[in-house]
Scaffold this motif. Sequence first.
Motif, PDB file in Angstrom:
ATOM      1  N   GLU A 172      -1.428 101.915 -98.520  1.00 11.95           N
ATOM      2  CA  GLU A 172      -2.713 102.363 -99.072  1.00 11.95           C
ATOM      3  C   GLU A 172      -3.665 101.176 -99.249  1.00 11.95           C
ATOM      4  N   ILE A 173      -3.143 100.043 -99.704  1.00 16.07           N
ATOM      5  CA  ILE A 173      -3.961  98.839 -99.864  1.00 16.07           C
ATOM      6  C   ILE A 173      -4.505  98.391 -98.512  1.00 16.07           C
ATOM      7  N   LYS A 174      -3.664  98.382 -97.502  1.00 13.13           N
ATOM      8  CA  LYS A 174      -4.088  97.978 -96.158  1.00 13.13           C
ATOM      9  C   LYS A 174      -5.187  98.901 -95.633  1.00 13.13           C
ATOM     10  N   GLU A 175      -5.014 100.196 -95.847  1.00 13.00           N
ATOM     11  CA  GLU A 175      -6.025 101.161 -95.397  1.00 13.00           C
ATOM     12  C   GLU A 175      -7.345 100.959 -96.128  1.00 13.00           C
ATOM     13  N   LEU A 176      -7.261 100.738 -97.436  1.00  8.38           N
ATOM     14  CA  LEU A 176      -8.467 100.504 -98.226  1.00  8.38           C
ATOM     15  C   LEU A 176      -9.158  99.216 -97.785  1.00  8.38           C
ATOM     16  N   ASN A 177      -8.388  98.150 -97.567  1.00  7.89           N
ATOM     17  CA  ASN A 177      -8.969  96.885 -97.114  1.00  7.89           C
ATOM     18  C   ASN A 177      -9.699  97.046 -95.788  1.00  7.89           C
ATOM     19  N   LEU A 178      -9.078  97.747 -94.859  1.00  5.50           N
ATOM     20  CA  LEU A 178      -9.697  97.963 -93.550  1.00  5.50           C
ATOM     21  C   LEU A 178     -10.992  98.754 -93.692  1.00  5.50           C
ATOM     22  N   ALA A 179     -10.946  99.833 -94.450  1.00  7.43           N
ATOM     23  CA  ALA A 179     -12.146 100.657 -94.648  1.00  7.43           C
ATOM     24  C   ALA A 179     -13.249  99.853 -95.338  1.00  7.43           C
ATOM     25  N   TYR A 180     -12.880  99.064 -96.348  1.00  6.85           N
ATOM     26  CA  TYR A 180     -13.861  98.263 -97.075  1.00  6.85           C
ATOM     27  C   TYR A 180     -14.541  97.251 -96.157  1.00  6.85           C
ATOM     28  N   LEU A 181     -13.754  96.513 -95.386  1.00  7.23           N
ATOM     29  CA  LEU A 181     -14.329  95.490 -94.512  1.00  7.23           C
ATOM     30  C   LEU A 181     -15.215  96.102 -93.432  1.00  7.23           C
ATOM     31  N   MET A 182     -14.787  97.215 -92.867  1.00  4.02           N
ATOM     32  CA  MET A 182     -15.603  97.874 -91.844  1.00  4.02           C
ATOM     33  C   MET A 182     -16.905  98.401 -92.448  1.00  4.02           C
ATOM     34  N   LEU A 183     -16.817  99.010 -93.623  1.00  6.09           N
ATOM     35  CA  LEU A 183     -18.015  99.504 -94.301  1.00  6.09           C
ATOM     36  C   LEU A 183     -18.933  98.353 -94.680  1.00  6.09           C
ATOM     37  N   ALA A 184     -18.367  97.276 -95.196  1.00  5.74           N
ATOM     38  CA  ALA A 184     -19.176  96.122 -95.595  1.00  5.74           C
ATOM     39  C   ALA A 184     -19.952  95.563 -94.403  1.00  5.74           C
ATOM     40  N   GLN A 185     -19.293  95.421 -93.258  1.00  4.93           N
ATOM     41  CA  GLN A 185     -19.989  94.933 -92.057  1.00  4.93           C
ATOM     42  C   GLN A 185     -21.113  95.872 -91.655  1.00  4.93           C
ATOM     43  N   GLN A 186     -20.830  97.162 -91.689  1.00  8.57           N
ATOM     44  CA  GLN A 186     -21.842  98.149 -91.308  1.00  8.57           C
ATOM     45  C   GLN A 186     -23.035  98.095 -92.265  1.00  8.57           C
ATOM     46  N   MET A 187     -22.749  98.022 -93.556  1.00  6.84           N
ATOM     47  CA  MET A 187     -23.825  97.951 -94.550  1.00  6.84           C
ATOM     48  C   MET A 187     -24.662  96.691 -94.372  1.00  6.84           C
ATOM     49  N   LEU A 188     -23.998  95.559 -94.149  1.00  2.00           N
ATOM     50  CA  LEU A 188     -24.716  94.293 -93.990  1.00  2.00           C
ATOM     51  C   LEU A 188     -25.589  94.281 -92.747  1.00  2.00           C
ATOM     52  N   SER A 189     -25.150  94.931 -91.695  1.00  2.00           N
ATOM     53  CA  SER A 189     -25.980  94.965 -90.486  1.00  2.00           C
ATOM     54  C   SER A 189     -27.152  95.934 -90.635  1.00  2.00           C
ATOM     55  N   ALA A 190     -26.992  96.955 -91.464  1.00  2.00           N
ATOM     56  CA  ALA A 190     -28.067  97.940 -91.654  1.00  2.00           C
ATOM     57  C   ALA A 190     -29.156  97.424 -92.587  1.00  2.00           C
ATOM     58  N   ASP A 191     -28.774  96.868 -93.737  1.00  2.00           N
ATOM     59  CA  ASP A 191     -29.734  96.364 -94.716  1.00  2.00           C
ATOM     60  C   ASP A 191     -29.031  95.319 -95.569  1.00  2.00           C
ATOM     61  N   ARG A 192     -29.166  94.088 -95.165  1.00  2.00           N
ATOM     62  CA  ARG A 192     -28.418  92.982 -95.771  1.00  2.00           C
ATOM     63  C   ARG A 192     -28.625  92.856 -97.278  1.00  2.00           C
ATOM     64  N   GLU A 193     -29.857  92.884 -97.741  1.00  2.00           N
ATOM     65  CA  GLU A 193     -30.149  92.687 -99.164  1.00  2.00           C
ATOM     66  C   GLU A 193     -29.555  93.803-100.020  1.00  2.00           C
TER      67      GLU A 193
END
Length: 105
Positions: free
Chosen positions: A9-30
């Motif tokens: 579950e931790i591994k799945e959460l980490n993967l989802a978090y990192l992928m979401l974080a990258q997507q969010m940062l590319s969409a609107d960094r601030e």
Amino acid sequence: MTTSNINDEIKELNLAYLMLAQQMLSADREVAMLKLGVGEDVADMISKLSPGQILRMATGDMLICQFRFDDTLLLNLLSNHDRDNQAARIHATILAAATPVGHIA
């Protein structure tokens, strides 16, 4: 729940978090930096991670994301269902924005 299940579950959460974080940062960094609770240096690192690096980071048994606040007022605002939800979220966002950004990665 077994330790193995928890680690999965931790591994799945980490993967989802990192992928979401990258997507969010590319969409609107601030906005992403505010919502993720990260500073410029961590935002840069997350943005530059390759898919392989994300997978390697996600496979650890330690959570990558964490609560960026230890403020009971903020937690109560986010979890209080008795008040106007929108007003409580706005108030929580203002409090979170005033909190110094940690270097979470």
